[in-house]
Write a protein that holds these residues in place. Structure first.
Motif, mmCIF file in Angstrom:
data_model
loop_
_atom_site.group_PDB
_atom_site.id
_atom_site.type_symbol
_atom_site.label_atom_id
_atom_site.label_comp_id
_atom_site.label_asym_id
_atom_site.label_seq_id
_atom_site.Cartn_x
_atom_site.Cartn_y
_atom_site.Cartn_z
ATOM 1 N N UNK A 13 -11.693 43.267 34.901
ATOM 2 C CA UNK A 13 -12.063 42.230 33.934
ATOM 3 C C UNK A 13 -12.843 41.101 34.608
ATOM 4 N N UNK A 14 -12.344 40.608 35.729
ATOM 5 C CA UNK A 14 -13.007 39.499 36.414
ATOM 6 C C UNK A 14 -14.328 39.932 37.031
ATOM 7 N N UNK B 50 -3.700 37.648 45.116
ATOM 8 C CA UNK B 50 -4.901 36.956 45.602
ATOM 9 C C UNK B 50 -5.570 37.736 46.730
ATOM 10 N N UNK B 51 -4.800 38.513 47.495
ATOM 11 C CA UNK B 51 -5.416 39.384 48.497
ATOM 12 C C UNK B 51 -6.110 40.562 47.822
ATOM 13 N N UNK B 52 -5.450 41.133 46.837
ATOM 14 C CA UNK B 52 -5.990 42.279 46.112
ATOM 15 C C UNK B 52 -7.333 41.927 45.476
ATOM 16 N N UNK B 53 -7.392 40.791 44.802
ATOM 17 C CA UNK B 53 -8.607 40.419 44.077
ATOM 18 C C UNK B 53 -9.695 39.901 45.006
ATOM 19 N N UNK C 40 -2.526 29.981 51.834
ATOM 20 C CA UNK C 40 -3.264 30.911 52.685
ATOM 21 C C UNK C 40 -4.000 31.915 51.810
ATOM 22 N N UNK C 41 -5.130 31.508 51.228
ATOM 23 C CA UNK C 41 -5.847 32.382 50.290
ATOM 24 C C UNK C 41 -6.329 33.664 50.953
ATOM 25 N N UNK C 42 -6.736 34.603 50.104
ATOM 26 C CA UNK C 42 -7.213 35.887 50.578
ATOM 27 C C UNK C 42 -8.610 35.824 51.147
ATOM 28 N N UNK C 43 -9.051 36.941 51.696
ATOM 29 C CA UNK C 43 -10.354 37.035 52.338
ATOM 30 C C UNK C 43 -11.183 38.140 51.692
ATOM 31 N N UNK C 44 -12.491 37.952 51.750
ATOM 32 C CA UNK C 44 -13.412 38.975 51.254
ATOM 33 C C UNK C 44 -13.494 40.111 52.271
ATOM 34 N N UNK D 99 -1.538 45.636 36.167
ATOM 35 C CA UNK D 99 -2.122 44.357 35.748
ATOM 36 C C UNK D 99 -3.172 43.899 36.748
ATOM 37 N N UNK D 100 -2.880 44.006 38.039
ATOM 38 C CA UNK D 100 -3.830 43.542 39.050
ATOM 39 C C UNK D 100 -5.125 44.347 39.002
ATOM 40 N N UNK D 101 -4.999 45.661 38.840
ATOM 41 C CA UNK D 101 -6.176 46.522 38.728
ATOM 42 C C UNK D 101 -7.009 46.122 37.506
ATOM 43 N N UNK D 102 -6.351 45.967 36.382
ATOM 44 C CA UNK D 102 -7.056 45.613 35.144
ATOM 45 C C UNK D 102 -7.736 44.265 35.281
#
Length: 404
Positions: free
Chosen positions: A319-320, A81-84, A339-343, A312-315
């Motif tokens: 995709x998203x 969730x941080x990565x994306x 604790x969701x990720x941040x932009x 998988x995270x990169x792909x």
């Protein structure tokens, strides 16, 4: 050892260290020069002309920082969730839509030629280099030459070094402009030299293939790469889905493909509750955060993107992001975290708030390096937050906003 000598040793050592370091550095560079000289026959076998090899290796100095990068083990594991949250944020979506308009003629021609839709090509561009804003500035011949003679995987990097020399030899890219990441990836869509030789196309028709100076060449080459990875024109990459209660997640995995009809029979539905599309197209169930997080049925085009970078995270990021560039809805299901990720904009805000508190974290750029993480950790400890992991999540952002 006599006590007097024990007391003197640190001072003697302190005086000797600069000379010792210089001797070690000189020895290392001498070893590097000998290694390069020894590689000349192999370079010739790899179709690098003798004058090319001599010209670009003469006086070449090893860059040992690339060995540090090769050996560095990340201290922090980045949750999906941080990565994306940084790669598929509103900035990248807005910038990507602007690029779709700016380069529409090139992208439409690439789609006609290779069958890959514009949104996917632009999503790769956005994830790989932030639309050409983050290339990497390491001289590739120096980096790959160093990796050919030092550290792990020397045989692999020698192949890339020779490929880079052949690219310069061909005149496609000049040596002075040939810069990229520490590991050798370069250009708008970050090809390795051997991939460039195999896949890159002259899409602007100027007689050269150049992923650094030519956006059309980069976009056309990316579409060509995906086509060669068995992209299926007109097909989606997959679907976000909803799993039934008590679903057996053991049958998940990108390569554990089963027909869509099988997944329908298991009670899997689109995330909005609608039935899956009919047919027997093979699909793999991807659960990047386990059965409690978002779930995806992935098709052949997901695999084509995966071939670009086996993650998988990169792909999933590409995709998203491609969906958002088509103005489709974003992710529906929530990640299993409190604790969701941040932009990137929110990460810049965190850095600004840390700077205001006196932390020396360097430039406010939204890139979370060691100094930013250490400052976050200190603030987490001061505030008695549940964890002190250095993550730039929503919890620390909220805490920094609320207190002066």
């Amino acid at each position: 050892m006599p006590a007097s000598r024990c007391r003197l040793a640190p001072f003697v050592l302190a005086l000797a260290l600069p000379a010792l370091a210089h001797a070690q550095d000189t020895s290392s560079q001498d070893d590097f020069a000998r290694c390069l000289a020894g590689l000349a026959p192999k370079a010739a076998q790899a179709r690098v002309q003798a004058d090319t090899y001599q010209r670009y290796t003469r006086g070449l100095v090893a860059d040992t920082t690339v060995i540090d990068s090769l050996n560095k083990q990340p201290e922090f594991v980045i949750p999906v969730w941080d990565y994306l949250s940084a790669l598929v944020d509103q900035e990248r979506i807005d910038d990507g839509k602007a690029r779709l308009k700016q380069w529409s003629a090139v992208l439409e021609r690439a789609q006609r030629t290779y069958g890959v839709d514009p949104a996917t090509v632009v999503a790769v561009w956005g994830v790989e280099s932030n639309y050409g804003q983050q290339f990497g500035q390491k001289p590739l011949l120096q980096s790959l030459g160093t990796l050919s003679c030092m550290g792990r995987r020397q045989e692999y990097f020698r192949g890339e070094f020779f490929a880079a020399l052949r690219i310069v030899q061909s005149g496609d890219i000049g040596a002075d402009e040939f810069k990229g990441s520490w590991a050798g990836a370069f250009g708008h869509t970050q090809f390795m030299p051997s991939t460039f030789e195999r896949v890159a196309v002259d899409f602007d028709g100027d007689g050269h293939r150049d992923l650094i100076a030519s956006v059309p060449d980069a976009l056309g080459s990316t579409a060509h790469y995906l086509q060669m990875s068995h992209w299926q024109a007109g097909q989606p990459w997959g679907y976000e889905v909803k799993l039934p209660a008590a679903f057996d997640s053991k049958i998940s995995g990108r390569t554990a493909k089963r027909p869509l009809s099988y997944w329908s029979a298991q009670g899997v539905r689109l995330v909005n509750g609608s039935p899956l599309p009919g047919g027997d197209e093979p699909a793999g169930l991807v659960l990047p955060a386990g059965a409690q997080g978002p779930a995806f049925l992935t098709l052949r085009n997901f695999d084509a993107i995966y071939a670009y970078n086996a993650s998988i995270n990169y792909t999933l990021a590409i995709a998203l992001l491609s969906d958002r560039l088509r103005s489709q809805p974003g992710l529906v299901a929530a990640w299993p975290t409190d604790d969701p990720g941040t932009s990137r904009a929110e990460r810049r805000e965190i850095q600004q708030l840390l700077l205001a508190r006196g932390y020396d974290i360097g430039t406010v750029d939204g890139m979370v390096g060691d100094k930013t993480r250490q400052a976050i950790q200190e603030e987490q400890r001061k505030r008695g937050l549940p964890v002190d992991d250095g993550r730039p999540g929503q919890r620390i952002l909220k805490a920094l906003r609320q207190s002066p």
